[in-house]
Each structure stands twice: as C-alpha cells, then as structure tokens.
Scaffold this motif. Structure first.
Motif, PDB file in Angstrom:
ATOM      1  N   LEU A 227     -13.329  22.383  40.661  1.00 57.28           N
ATOM      2  CA  LEU A 227     -12.529  23.311  41.449  1.00 57.28           C
ATOM      3  C   LEU A 227     -12.575  22.967  42.938  1.00 57.28           C
ATOM      4  N   ARG A 228     -13.737  22.523  43.390  1.00 59.92           N
ATOM      5  CA  ARG A 228     -13.834  22.055  44.773  1.00 59.92           C
ATOM      6  C   ARG A 228     -12.891  20.867  44.983  1.00 59.92           C
ATOM      7  N   GLY A 229     -12.905  19.936  44.038  1.00 58.78           N
ATOM      8  CA  GLY A 229     -12.042  18.769  44.149  1.00 58.78           C
ATOM      9  C   GLY A 229     -10.573  19.122  44.108  1.00 58.78           C
ATOM     10  N   LYS A 230     -10.213  20.107  43.292  1.00 54.47           N
ATOM     11  CA  LYS A 230      -8.826  20.561  43.247  1.00 54.47           C
ATOM     12  C   LYS A 230      -8.403  21.132  44.598  1.00 54.47           C
ATOM     13  N   ALA A 231      -9.265  21.902  45.223  1.00 53.57           N
ATOM     14  CA  ALA A 231      -8.957  22.475  46.527  1.00 53.57           C
ATOM     15  C   ALA A 231      -8.797  21.386  47.589  1.00 53.57           C
ATOM     16  N   VAL A 232      -9.655  20.373  47.545  1.00 49.29           N
ATOM     17  CA  VAL A 232      -9.534  19.258  48.485  1.00 49.29           C
ATOM     18  C   VAL A 232      -8.226  18.510  48.238  1.00 49.29           C
ATOM     19  N   PHE A 233      -7.895  18.276  46.963  1.00 49.26           N
ATOM     20  CA  PHE A 233      -6.656  17.617  46.564  1.00 49.26           C
ATOM     21  C   PHE A 233      -5.450  18.312  47.188  1.00 49.26           C
ATOM     22  N   GLU A 234      -5.438  19.637  47.134  1.00 44.76           N
ATOM     23  CA  GLU A 234      -4.327  20.399  47.692  1.00 44.76           C
ATOM     24  C   GLU A 234      -4.383  20.422  49.219  1.00 44.76           C
ATOM     25  N   ALA A 235      -5.580  20.577  49.778  1.00 43.59           N
ATOM     26  CA  ALA A 235      -5.715  20.729  51.227  1.00 43.59           C
ATOM     27  C   ALA A 235      -5.322  19.478  51.997  1.00 43.59           C
ATOM     28  N   ILE A 236      -5.607  18.285  51.450  1.00 46.61           N
ATOM     29  CA  ILE A 236      -5.279  17.068  52.200  1.00 46.61           C
ATOM     30  C   ILE A 236      -3.845  16.603  51.945  1.00 46.61           C
ATOM     31  N   GLY A 237      -3.122  17.275  51.035  1.00 43.82           N
ATOM     32  CA  GLY A 237      -1.706  16.992  50.864  1.00 43.82           C
ATOM     33  C   GLY A 237      -1.309  16.239  49.622  1.00 43.82           C
ATOM     34  N   CYS A 238      -2.234  15.925  48.725  1.00 42.39           N
ATOM     35  CA  CYS A 238      -1.881  15.192  47.503  1.00 42.39           C
ATOM     36  C   CYS A 238      -0.879  15.975  46.649  1.00 42.39           C
ATOM     37  N   ALA A 239      -1.028  17.311  46.660  1.00 46.96           N
ATOM     38  CA  ALA A 239      -0.189  18.156  45.819  1.00 46.96           C
ATOM     39  C   ALA A 239       1.225  18.297  46.349  1.00 46.96           C
ATOM     40  N   SER A 240       1.540  17.698  47.498  1.00 47.26           N
ATOM     41  CA  SER A 240       2.913  17.733  47.987  1.00 47.26           C
ATOM     42  C   SER A 240       3.848  16.949  47.074  1.00 47.26           C
ATOM     43  N   CYS A 241       3.333  15.920  46.410  1.00 47.08           N
ATOM     44  CA  CYS A 241       4.114  15.129  45.444  1.00 47.08           C
ATOM     45  C   CYS A 241       3.586  15.330  44.025  1.00 47.08           C
ATOM     46  N   HIS A 242       2.258  15.262  43.868  1.00 49.77           N
ATOM     47  CA  HIS A 242       1.619  15.518  42.574  1.00 49.77           C
ATOM     48  C   HIS A 242       1.407  17.031  42.462  1.00 49.77           C
ATOM     49  N   LEU A 243       2.481  17.737  42.146  1.00 44.50           N
ATOM     50  CA  LEU A 243       2.476  19.197  42.210  1.00 44.50           C
ATOM     51  C   LEU A 243       1.381  19.800  41.330  1.00 44.50           C
ATOM     52  N   ALA A 244       0.602  20.693  41.917  1.00 43.85           N
ATOM     53  CA  ALA A 244      -0.436  21.392  41.163  1.00 43.85           C
ATOM     54  C   ALA A 244       0.112  22.608  40.432  1.00 43.85           C
ATOM     55  N   THR A 245       1.330  23.002  40.767  1.00 43.24           N
ATOM     56  CA  THR A 245       1.964  24.162  40.128  1.00 43.24           C
ATOM     57  C   THR A 245       2.662  23.725  38.845  1.00 43.24           C
ATOM     58  N   PRO A 246       2.767  24.630  37.866  1.00 39.67           N
ATOM     59  CA  PRO A 246       3.333  24.237  36.573  1.00 39.67           C
ATOM     60  C   PRO A 246       4.861  24.256  36.562  1.00 39.67           C
ATOM     61  N   PHE A 247       5.429  23.551  35.603  1.00 42.31           N
ATOM     62  CA  PHE A 247       6.833  23.678  35.246  1.00 42.31           C
ATOM     63  C   PHE A 247       6.916  24.431  33.921  1.00 42.31           C
TER      64      PHE A 247
END
Length: 462
Positions: A332-352
């Motif tokens: 969960l810490r890693g997921k938060a870092v993933f989102e905070a540094i911007g990885c989730a801007s393309c690798h969306l963490a939100t579902p379809f």
C-alpha cells in the motif's frame, strides 16, 4: 508554478496532502512522503474482475476465467490446441511458412506469457520480432516486407537474422546508489535479399502477454477517450491520445487497442495479423500469401474460418491473474508512492468497467484494473524506434497494462521488460521512462531507497 494535490489515507487514520508539482520546466522539490499509504479499494485485488485467476504459479497466465461455465471448457481448450499447434508439422494438411518468425503462437507467447530478447548476440531471436518500414517510415520494405523473417522451412533461406548487443548506461540515485541500464544495438546479418538501405526504419518488439485481451476489447471507447488530452490542457505534462487504425474487413477507422503502438483495433484482427506476419498463414481476414499481390481465385485460407474463430475465442477468454499481497502495508505504501510521483497518470490506478459483450458473459460488466489507459504517449528519445505506426509517431507507445507483471518471472523464468526487452528488471523499466514520463522518472530517482523498494513491491503485487 502549478501543483496537483493527492489526498491519500494513512493506515493509522490520519490524512496527508502531498503536492506533486506539474511544471515540467524545472525539477520538482523532494517529496516529503512521511507516513504515506494508499487506501485499500474494495475488489482491487481482482485485476480482471470475476475472471481473475488465483494462481501465482507457472500456469498463472494460461487459465480459463473463473466465471466461465463448465460447458464452455471444451471450446476454450479447442482454441488452446490451435494456440499451441506447431505449424511446421509436415504431416499436417497446412504448415507454416515457408518464411516465418515462429512456428506456433506459443513459441513467442510461452505459457501465454511474455517473450524476451536473445541471450547472446549470435542467438537467433525467438520472441523478438523486427518490423520494417519503407522510405521515411512509410509502408513496408519493398524487398523484406513488414517484418524480417528469421526462420525458414527446408529448401528455403531465411531473410536474415539480427544480432543484439548492448551498451551500458550508468546513473546514480539522489541517495547515492549507482545503477546501470542496457541500451540495445542491432546489427542485421545474413540478409538474403541484399543489405537494408541507409535510413530504413525498424522496430524491435518483444511478444507481450496474452491474457486479459477480451477485457481490454470490452472497455467502452468513450471511457478510453475520456482520458485523452493531446493538447495537455490541464498542463500536467501528460498528453495521451488514441491511435486510429483501419479495420481491414470493413474499411472503417476505429480506436486502436492492441499492439505496442495500439495499431490493431480488434482482437480478431490482432490474432489474424499475428498468424499472417509471424507465421505466414493466410486467413479470411488476411488472405494474401507471401509475395502475392492478390489472392488467386481458388485460394483457400490456410487457417480455416472455424479454426480462426476458435483461436479468437480462446484469446478473448484467457484470464488475468489475481494480485498477491495487495493489502500488505509495504504494498500500500508502494501504491501511494506510485500515484504520488505520477506513474498513475498513464498507468491508471482507477478501474474500468467493461460493456456488455454478446455471447461472452465472462468479460461483460466487469470492473477491471489493467493499470493502463491504452493511449499513446511520447516516451522520449531513449525508447524511440523512429518508426510511425498509424497515428503513432516514432517516439510514441501505447501504455502497456501492468496487470500480471509481478508473475512474469514465475511463468516465463525471466524479468525482461519494455517493448524490446532491454530492461532486466522492473526498476530498469522505470528508469528508462522519458518524454511525458520523464518527471515521474526523475521523482523516482530522488526517492529514498525504502520508498523505491516499496514501489517495486507494489509492482510485484500486480
């Protein structure tokens, strides 16, 4: 300077606001992440919704959906037999070639998994194909066609081979640790139709994983286009856009979803194109044989319409794996870092949520987490192949889904990533990101070791 705020929960119940600066003209300040942790979303461990397979072993990528009715099993396994078939079997009514890249689907997509580059320069590539272009990247090569065929049947000669060597690129994290990356160099050898002209553009592409494709096809087009921002109106440095490609059977232009540059619009066309380009097999979708300008009047597809439908049925239903350790604190810490540094801007963490697919209840109305927007993004000169593909430029690539990425080693016995397999592990894959992802990459290099490790732990959980 403009910032974006992420509201992220902490396991002890507190809340922290992290300002992630989006001005790409200067480096961001170091992130003060503190006790940052992401919320656990209900059902996020089911990457493929109800289809997700809870198998972390060697067969994790080749399983039928968990929600598939028992009476559908025979049809699924009939398609798998075609996927596994060795088309060099001369005792069969049809065989591959005479020039080809692989004799079976499974040769490149071993256990429905990911390919890798050759282990030594003199080894003939097995699951790394080289697409070729004509002058200035347009059309196909006039003598070698769309891909270089590195294998042949008896009595023929292969078109050539490619030697892969690497140069080392070094760098250092802000915390002091050194790292080294491998930049590939390609040399075409033993070319049977003469040398390639100066400036010929080519694109090395390793075989991607073969699961979850039916779910990706079932994502509504509007849901994907909602993430487009080609003019970067929100000024976050991310300007994803859709590829638009032709469906060969009806001549219509549609949204590209499959392939490293989203150059195929449907799963049926993706499968038929692979049969044609990689194995030299004709279908009703691609009826031309090698060297033909038009099919002969009595031409019969080498892959029958029935077998093509069986293979598409199988490919549509190969299930995505369930995540592991998704609720562990470090994950969960890693997921938060993933989102905070911007990885989730393309690798969306939100579902379809997938739409209704007639005849395929398994992939219909599923909430899925592929960790991709399926859009094209400029990844910079470091990863560029210089070869246009549809609307995709020579620096653009489709965001590859990350689901199952932590199981590649268990299934395929290696950890080679990116479109050409140059990255030897997940961290090297992150470090190669440039272009629109350059700021996220820079933020990663400025993280302390514990947060880098947490982010990699999160990726391993996918």
């Amino acid at each position: 300077m403009k910032g974006r705020l992420f509201l992220l929960g902490i396991s002890v119940g507190a809340v922290v606001l992290i300002a992630v600066w989006a001005n790409t003209n200067r480096l961001p300040p170091p992130l003060e992440l503190g006790a940052l942790a992401a919320r656990l979303e209900p059902g996020e461990e089911l990457s493929g919704g109800a289809t997700s397979v809870p198998d972390p072993g060697r067969n994790a990528f080749g399983r039928s959906p968990m929600n598939m009715a028992r009476e559908r099993w025979p049809e699924f396994h009939a398609g798998k037999r075609i996927f596994d078939r060795d088309w060099t079997d001369v005792d069969g009514p049809v065989h591959v070639g005479p020039l080809f890249i692989a004799p079976s689907c499974m040769t490149c997509h071993v256990k429905d998994g990911r390919g890798q580059p050759p282990a030594s320069p003199k080894e003939t590539p097995v699951s790394l194909a080289f697409q070729l272009s004509g002058p200035e990247g347009h059309g196909v090569h006039p003598r070698y066609g769309a891909q270089l065929d590195v294998r042949h049947l008896d009595g023929k000669s292969a078109e050539g081979t490619v030697e892969v060597r690497y140069d080392e690129v070094t760098g250092r994290f802000s915390s002091g640790e050194a790292y080294a990356l491998l930049r590939p160099r390609y040399t075409f050898a033993a070319l049977s139709k003469g040398p390639l002209e100066d400036g010929v553009r080519f694109s090395p592409r390793v075989a991607p994983v073969n699961f979850g494709l039916g779910l990706l096809e079932a994502i509504p087009e509007a849901a994907l286009l909602a993430n487009e921002d080609p003019e970067d109106r929100n000024q976050d440095g991310i300007s994803g856009r859709a590829n638009r490609v032709m469906t060969v059977e009806d001549g219509q232009t549609r949204l590209g979803r499959f392939g490293w540059k989203a150059n195929q619009p449907t799963l049926r066309q993706q499968v038929a194109q692979a049969l044609s380009a990689d194995m030299g097999l004709t279908t009703t979708v691609f009826p031309l044989g090698q060297g033909q300008e038009a099919p002969s009047g009595d031409a019969v597809p080498e892959v029958t319409p029935e077998d093509l439908e069986k293979l598409v049925f199988y490919t549509r239903l190969v299930a995505a794996p369930k995540r592991r350790d998704w609720d562990a604190p470090t994950t969960l810490r890693g997921k938060a870092v993933f989102e905070a540094i911007g990885c989730a801007s393309c690798h969306l963490a939100t579902p379809f949520e997938t739409e209704e697919v007639p005849g395929f209840p398994e992939v219909s109305r599923q909430k899925i987490y592929p960790y991709s927007d399926l859009l094209l993004h400029d990844m910079g000169d470091g990863l560029a192949d210089g070869r246009p593909d549809g609307l995709a430029s020579g620096t653009e690539w489709r965001t590859p889904p990350l689901w199952g990425i932590g199981l590649v080693k268990a299934v395929n016995g290696h950890t080679r990533f990116l479109h050409d397999g140059r990255a030897r592990n997940l961290e090297e894959a992150v470090l190669w990101h440039g272009g629109e992802a350059a700021l996220a990459q820079e933020r990663y290099t400025r993280l302390p070791l514990t947060d880098r490790q947490a982010l990699l732990t999160f990726l391993e959980s996918l």
